[in-house]
Write an enzyme that holds these catalytic residues in place. Structure first.
Site, mmCIF file in Angstrom:
data_model
loop_
_atom_site.group_PDB
_atom_site.id
_atom_site.type_symbol
_atom_site.label_atom_id
_atom_site.label_comp_id
_atom_site.label_asym_id
_atom_site.label_seq_id
_atom_site.Cartn_x
_atom_site.Cartn_y
_atom_site.Cartn_z
ATOM 1 N N THR B 11 0.916 -1.162 -0.057
ATOM 2 C CA THR B 11 -0.008 0.132 0.068
ATOM 3 C C THR B 11 0.831 1.388 -0.064
ATOM 4 O OG1 THR B 11 -1.595 -1.168 1.180
ATOM 5 C CG2 THR B 11 -1.881 1.169 1.226
ATOM 6 N N HIS B 14 1.970 2.172 -3.495
ATOM 7 C CA HIS B 14 0.901 2.682 -4.062
ATOM 8 C C HIS B 14 0.909 4.194 -4.008
ATOM 9 C CE1 HIS B 14 -1.083 -0.795 -6.122
ATOM 10 N NE2 HIS B 14 -1.094 -1.426 -4.952
#
Lengths: 318, 318, 318, 318
Positions: B11, B14
């Protein structure tokens, strides 16, 4: 089936000693023996699932197929169970006859001596896997053969700390070999206090009761945490006074009676664990004897020998 | 908390890449980092459960406590979740502030580098233990860090054969180290056919979907046995066409969406497995870097490095 | 909370009678009362989930939030429970102070007198729904208020035949009104034989033990089918001898200790059943009295009156 | 068995219409009909569980008994299933031959017309009871015969609010009669928005998918709460694109494929509910016809008639 190896169960010892239970249940003459492996000698005409030459063991409980429990998928507690080796002729013989539905075909990768003790191993697997086990703290009360197997199964299935209690020194040594983390002699120390101390006062998540001894059962419940699971396999010979309020009700505990092996979920689980090499049961095996030497074998077990003795009706393995 | 080590999550990559999802979700400036371990620097006045000096990690999802899911004990899918390191300042910093209820006190026996990755390990444990695992055949699709951890957890909890699929060669090598029995490259061979062949045509009992890749998901379902469990953790970025009739309905399959970690059942299970030494995660750990070298670390992970990189805001360990 | 109605529990009778348990547990002066409904008078500054004027009841067990059980989502068996109305001042008063997390906001559609007895209704719902109930045959042993509620809950949730045993004639009449199919007086007939006969020799699927009476417990187990569930809520005052072999182990039975209500799954279930109008509890309600008339109310209950008496500290309802 | 009444299933309509699926599966000539009740005309020699004159229905799926699923107690998804009325001659005939293990003996208290539709009622019971139902909010998507039965079963088993969606007006009217609380026409209003509004934004606890329609499936998932259960029985004829991230994974949902009826747990549950009079299915029954009038009956069902038509091969009931 042509019997390759058969193993002596505690039940066989009771019958051999002709105790009160045996006198009420057994109708002689009957051939004993309900733990075995062998090879299919001849299959009935309509049998599709096995054929001559297959390496097999079998579930020796024959269920009726139409009682409430059978309909519910709980065939192991069928209302009309008959047991081969108790109610019908069993495996202490060259050959034993078994209904096709009860035969369990074995992967040849499973060693013959392991294959001969799937009945009690199934008891252990049934008990351990009757609830969550991964990451759980476990207490095994009683380290006879099934208790010892339960220790190995619990470790293989991710239990964290395994405690065991046992008064017999030889069995404590075997429990250690099977992977017990903390082995306790309840005759020599306060096992409950010790377990509570080691679990920060909480108690164990899971009690696997393998002794049938009323004191062990009571202590097991005292060592169980609130919200824990107690799975009872050991068979007490008398009524057991339980402190239901403190040990079950206020604790929100779950108590499970365990009988036999689930037909055939337990066999599937057990076979998968064995095939994957997750269970080392080698310390369990004691002597091997030709079937005709059975008197010696029974005598040794009555004398308190731990472990399993295998009998060979068709010749000892090379 | 004074942060000892923090780990970079997919995450975080990202967000670092500032993709569409990040642009919609993140409100800068915010300090990232939601996988960490550290030591309590100072506890609030009314905090009873931890105190300064305690070695800790934390669940970074903050739940509201009063929605339907919170009342049902499903706080990990609370309707009003806020995430530290996403919605509030996180652990890529010297200090991070965390509500007492979210702190997880650690046994000092747990190694510091393991303690820094409890968040993703919790994902793996949650997925593996969302159903029966002992004696089960398992397929892990996708061998990123969480897939690799799931392999270790499944083996520790008694799964029999573990299959894994992964197109990246380096990750396949790591999957082997973590205990995979059969590792397959679906770009080079028919993985479904191979799994069916190895399971006698039956398929696997359990699918642990860790890739989020639509093709992997579809293949995973084809390799699942009738009556099997599919636990989905990987996150597809688009809608996935499913052959519901053949892969779910006629199969009588159970499909589970897995999010986060159960608060705090998963933490209890995970800690127990670690304390008991049942998980060897050493192959997972790549480099360690001082926090200020974060750009290099992110670059290496974006380049496809497998494993976890740990960042140290308060000095590297000796 | 401004108390609208409070109900007298069997525990309050024990304390009022100042029995041995009360002498050991209660530290006077303390205001009793743990079954009630009311209206939020004032909410603390940081309280977000309720506000002044809300119609509420409350879970009176306060859990610690950090013990093993709390972490596992089993707050109702927290190791450090404190009970409002036992350990802290309760609801037999104009006002009662309760932590926000314990408040249960009520739909105004739920009648006030029902709202005052959610604590014992929660015991009943917790017990009935602790396992499968739809299509199950059920035996309720003991028809005090919670037993009576359990009958209504079991019927509402699809149980098939409900048997109940009770020696008190008045309570048997009430059990009939609550929907019992077969009500038995174990002092006058062989209840076990009757239940076995009515179930074709099989026994009941579910035993809900509400009496705490050792004989009733033993008979309940004899009437339970192999593979059945026994959920124990009634509190025996002494150790109970159990025939574990025949009643639990060979039967493969599951025994559950039930304490309190799950926080807050039981509250969710109970509220849903009430809102949907699935429970008719009207026969349960006896008299209503202003709080200052409490002596009369306690006297009537000590005299064996069935049903619940509601006390009103802030004026009787119109 | 001498057939008393047989009912027409949607599958029979597909075969009658000789669609692509039928052309691939059916090997004419074969007698159709797999929903029926009748009387044992003659029992095989070794049959112990039933005898001539018994009032019976039957599970028409014949399982092999030795595949992985059969061994696991999941006979309804046996790898080698054969279906009477599809693969072998069925019940649209004076007599039908059925293996003893598949016969289900009926209590004479169960009405004949109910007894003729136990096959689809079993689908409904299997779906509804595949998870918790008491106190749950429920959405039934699709109100064909099985959807309608599911509504009745859910209400009988303690569900709170039951929502249903259906585009056919006649079926919506029947859904109302079966006890639906909120019946919606998704062609005329935003059903998802309405359900979310009625559940305070949370969504339903349980989705029972009975339509097989891709749009209905997608809407059903949107209306499902985080942590909810989706049980899929309806059969889509094509691949269905699912928003797995938002509808399954982040939601922590459980999705179950439902096929047939559990052998024979579902039969036990269904019979118990019927015997106890908990299910009113009367609105379901349309016309009755002598078997030789089958063409008319099929024509009416193809025309969209809701409900079940019963055929009588051995004379209409008085």
């Amino acid at each position: 089936m042509r019997v390759k190896a058969a193993s002596i169960c505690g039940t066989d010892l009771h019958i051999y000693g002709w105790d009160r239970w045996s006198q009420g249940r057994i109708r002689p003459p009957v051939t004993l023996g309900h733990e075995f492996c062998g090879v299919v000698e001849r299959a009935g005409e309509k049998v599709a699932a096995v054929m001559a030459g297959d390496f097999v063991s079998a579930e020796m409980h024959i269920n009726c197929g139409h009682c409430h429990q059978c309909r519910l998928g709980e065939a192991h507690i069928c209302q009309n169970l008959r047991i081969i080796g108790i109610d019908e002729d069993g495996a202490f013989a060259e050959f034993v006859k078994i209904p096709a539905a009860n035969i369990w075909r074995l992967d040849p990768a499973i060693p013959e001596h392991y294959a001969a003790i799937l009945d009690p191993l199934g008891n252990a697997v049934h008990t351990v896997l009757a609830g969550a086990i991964a990451g759980q703290t476990v207490l095994v009360t009683g380290c006879g053969p099934i208790g010892l197997m339960a220790i190995a199964v619990a470790k293989a299935c991710g239990s964290s700390t395994v405690f065991a209690t046992e008064t017999n020194e030889h069995r404590r040594a075997m429990a250690k070999k099977m992977g017990t983390d903390v082995i306790l002699n309840p005759a020599a120390e306060n096992a409950v206090a010790r377990i509570l101390a080691e679990t920060g006062g909480t108690g164990v998540d899971v009690l696997l009761e393998m002794s049938g001894n009323p004191t062990a059962i009571q202590q097991g419940f005292k060592a169980l945490r609130a919200g824990g699971r107690a799975s009872l396999l050991g068979i007490p010979t008398e009524s057991v006074p339980l402190d239901l309020v403190n040990d079950v009700i206020f604790k929100g505990a779950t108590v499970q009676g365990i009988y036999g092996r689930r037909m055939f979920q337990t066999w599937v689980q057990m076979t998968a664990l064995l095939k994957a090499g997750r269970l080392n049961l080698d310390p369990l095996f004691g002597e091997r004897a030709a079937l005709e030497k059975f008197e010696e074998a029974f005598a040794r077990l009555q004398g308190g020998l731990a472990g399993k003795i295998l009998l060979y009706p068709n010749g000892l393995p090379r």
